[in-house]
Design a protein around this motif. Structure first.
Motif, short mmCIF file in Angstrom:
data_model
loop_
_atom_site.label_atom_id
_atom_site.label_comp_id
_atom_site.label_asym_id
_atom_site.label_seq_id
_atom_site.Cartn_x
_atom_site.Cartn_y
_atom_site.Cartn_z
N PHE A 62 0.72 -0.91 -0.13
CA PHE A 62 0.14 0.24 0.08
C PHE A 62 1.02 1.29 -0.31
CE2 PHE A 62 -2.35 3.75 1.90
CZ PHE A 62 -3.40 3.87 1.40
N LYS A 63 1.61 1.07 0.80
CA LYS A 63 2.83 2.35 1.03
C LYS A 63 3.54 2.69 -0.35
CE LYS A 63 4.39 1.48 4.95
NZ LYS A 63 4.77 0.97 6.33
N SER A 64 3.80 1.27 -0.67
CA SER A 64 4.99 1.29 -1.44
C SER A 64 3.75 2.53 -3.25
CB SER A 64 5.21 0.45 -2.54
OG SER A 64 6.46 0.01 -3.73
N ASN A 65 2.97 1.49 -3.08
CA ASN A 65 1.84 1.79 -4.28
C ASN A 65 1.25 3.54 -4.23
OD1 ASN A 65 1.89 -0.91 -5.50
ND2 ASN A 65 -0.69 -0.55 -4.56
N LEU A 66 0.71 4.18 -2.63
CA LEU A 66 0.70 5.39 -2.81
C LEU A 66 1.86 6.01 -3.08
CD1 LEU A 66 -1.39 7.40 -1.95
CD2 LEU A 66 -0.26 7.10 0.76
N ALA A 67 3.04 5.79 -2.42
CA ALA A 67 3.51 6.07 -3.06
C ALA A 67 4.26 6.73 -4.92
CB ALA A 67 5.93 5.83 -2.57
N ARG A 68 4.10 5.82 -5.25
CA ARG A 68 3.73 5.90 -7.58
C ARG A 68 3.11 6.75 -7.03
NH1 ARG A 68 5.90 0.35 -6.44
NH2 ARG A 68 3.72 -0.39 -7.54
N GLU A 69 2.20 7.20 -6.44
CA GLU A 69 0.84 7.90 -7.24
C GLU A 69 0.94 9.08 -7.12
OE1 GLU A 69 -1.58 7.30 -9.05
OE2 GLU A 69 -1.72 5.05 -9.08
N ILE A 70 2.02 9.37 -5.71
CA ILE A 70 2.35 11.00 -5.22
C ILE A 70 3.26 11.38 -6.39
CG2 ILE A 70 3.13 12.67 -3.71
CD1 ILE A 70 2.10 10.36 -1.44
N VAL A 71 4.29 10.50 -6.70
CA VAL A 71 5.19 10.59 -7.32
C VAL A 71 4.51 11.39 -8.96
CG1 VAL A 71 7.05 10.01 -8.50
CG2 VAL A 71 6.89 9.95 -6.36
N PHE A 72 3.79 10.56 -8.69
CA PHE A 72 2.68 10.52 -10.74
C PHE A 72 2.71 12.46 -10.61
CE2 PHE A 72 -0.26 10.94 -13.82
CZ PHE A 72 0.01 10.36 -14.69
N VAL A 101 -9.21 3.84 8.94
CA VAL A 101 -9.27 2.92 7.16
C VAL A 101 -8.18 4.78 6.18
CG1 VAL A 101 -10.28 2.90 5.11
CG2 VAL A 101 -11.53 1.71 7.45
N THR A 102 -7.14 3.99 5.69
CA THR A 102 -6.19 4.94 4.41
C THR A 102 -6.81 4.55 3.81
OG1 THR A 102 -5.04 5.71 6.97
CG2 THR A 102 -4.65 5.92 4.46
N GLU A 103 -7.19 5.34 2.37
CA GLU A 103 -7.43 5.13 0.93
C GLU A 103 -7.05 5.68 0.64
OE1 GLU A 103 -12.01 3.21 0.82
OE2 GLU A 103 -11.98 5.20 0.81
N TYR A 104 -6.70 5.27 -1.12
CA TYR A 104 -6.63 6.88 -2.23
C TYR A 104 -7.33 6.56 -3.34
CZ TYR A 104 -3.11 3.56 -4.22
OH TYR A 104 -2.16 2.37 -4.94
N GLU A 105 -7.40 7.15 -3.91
CA GLU A 105 -7.96 7.25 -5.18
C GLU A 105 -7.02 8.56 -6.47
OE1 GLU A 105 -12.63 8.43 -7.41
OE2 GLU A 105 -12.37 8.46 -5.50
N SER A 106 -7.41 7.44 -7.26
CA SER A 106 -5.95 8.35 -8.38
C SER A 106 -7.19 7.91 -9.68
CB SER A 106 -5.04 7.45 -8.49
OG SER A 106 -4.61 8.17 -9.74
N GLY A 132 -4.28 14.50 -14.36
CA GLY A 132 -4.56 13.45 -13.18
C GLY A 132 -5.02 14.51 -12.19
N GLN A 133 -4.82 13.61 -10.46
CA GLN A 133 -6.13 13.62 -9.31
C GLN A 133 -5.84 12.56 -8.79
OE1 GLN A 133 -9.98 15.19 -8.93
NE2 GLN A 133 -9.76 15.24 -6.58
N LEU A 134 -5.16 12.93 -7.52
CA LEU A 134 -4.94 12.14 -6.03
C LEU A 134 -5.89 12.48 -4.95
CD1 LEU A 134 -3.58 9.24 -5.35
CD2 LEU A 134 -1.26 11.21 -4.57
N MET A 135 -6.42 11.70 -4.99
CA MET A 135 -6.98 11.87 -3.11
C MET A 135 -7.18 10.81 -2.36
SD MET A 135 -9.78 13.25 -1.93
CE MET A 135 -11.05 14.05 -2.37
N ILE A 136 -6.48 10.99 -1.27
CA ILE A 136 -6.18 10.03 0.20
C ILE A 136 -7.33 10.50 1.01
CG2 ILE A 136 -4.92 9.86 1.31
CD1 ILE A 136 -2.64 11.57 -0.61
N ARG A 137 -7.49 9.82 1.32
CA ARG A 137 -8.88 10.22 2.33
C ARG A 137 -8.17 9.15 3.24
NH1 ARG A 137 -11.75 8.73 -1.43
NH2 ARG A 137 -13.03 10.11 -3.07
N ILE A 138 -8.38 9.68 4.97
CA ILE A 138 -8.00 9.00 6.22
C ILE A 138 -10.17 8.85 7.10
CG2 ILE A 138 -6.91 8.83 8.22
CD1 ILE A 138 -4.97 9.99 6.49
N TYR A 139 -10.06 8.17 7.78
CA TYR A 139 -11.71 8.04 8.37
C TYR A 139 -11.67 6.36 9.06
CZ TYR A 139 -13.45 4.91 4.46
OH TYR A 139 -13.15 3.62 3.43
N TYR A 140 -12.61 6.83 9.77
CA TYR A 140 -13.04 5.08 10.57
C TYR A 140 -14.36 5.05 10.15
CZ TYR A 140 -9.86 6.95 13.97
OH TYR A 140 -8.04 7.34 15.31
#
Length: 143
Positions: A62-72, A101-106, A132-140
């Motif tokens: 998850f961290k690796s994928n999110l890092a690549r999305e942030i770099v993109f 929960v932490t999730e992202y939508e790219s 594009g757009q990257l949305m990172i969500r953190i919620y319960y």
């Protein structure tokens, strides 16, 4: 080194400063993100001990994928939005049946030229477009 608040405003401030920085600095930032998302987050944002501990619980994939999305997103100067719906002061009041929960939508779109540039195209700029757009969500969420 300046640290930003870990909220939507802090992410917006970080992006504004990053996008106005040199390409060299942006590339160094990208390398740091890809090398260790956890280390980068700690160096860039004011995080509580609980938040730092929580980052460690996220899977390496998850961290690796999110890092690549942030770099993109950085490479394409795309917006990055943090939608943080958690309130650390209230976490003790949440039901035992809830989980963070932490999730992202790219959303990405990339287009290349329809032909391969030839030697006669040397003076022309290669037309590559990405957005594009990257949305990172953190919620319960309740279990």
């Amino acid at each position: 080194m300046k640290k930003y608040p870990f909220d939507s405003r802090g992410v917006t401030q970080w992006l504004a400063e990053l996008y106005s920085a040199t390409i060299t600095y942006q590339m160094m930032e990208q390398e740091h993100i890809l090398l260790s998302l956890r280390s980068w987050l700690i160096s860039k944002f004011d995080l509580s001990k609980d938040q730092i501990t929580y980052i460690a619980t996220l899977s390496e994939d998850f961290k690796s994928n999110l890092a690549r999305e942030i770099v993109f997103a950085i490479n394409n100067h795309s917006p990055i939005t943090l939608d943080k719906q958690t309130d650390e002061n209230r976490t003790g009041l949440l039901d035992r049946d809830s989980v963070k929960v932490t999730e992202y939508e790219s959303k990405k779109k990339q287009a290349d030229v329809s032909h391969v540039p030839s030697i006669t195209d040397v003076g022309k700029q290669f037309n590559r477009h990405a957005e594009g757009q990257l949305m990172i969500r953190i919620y319960y969420k309740r279990l």
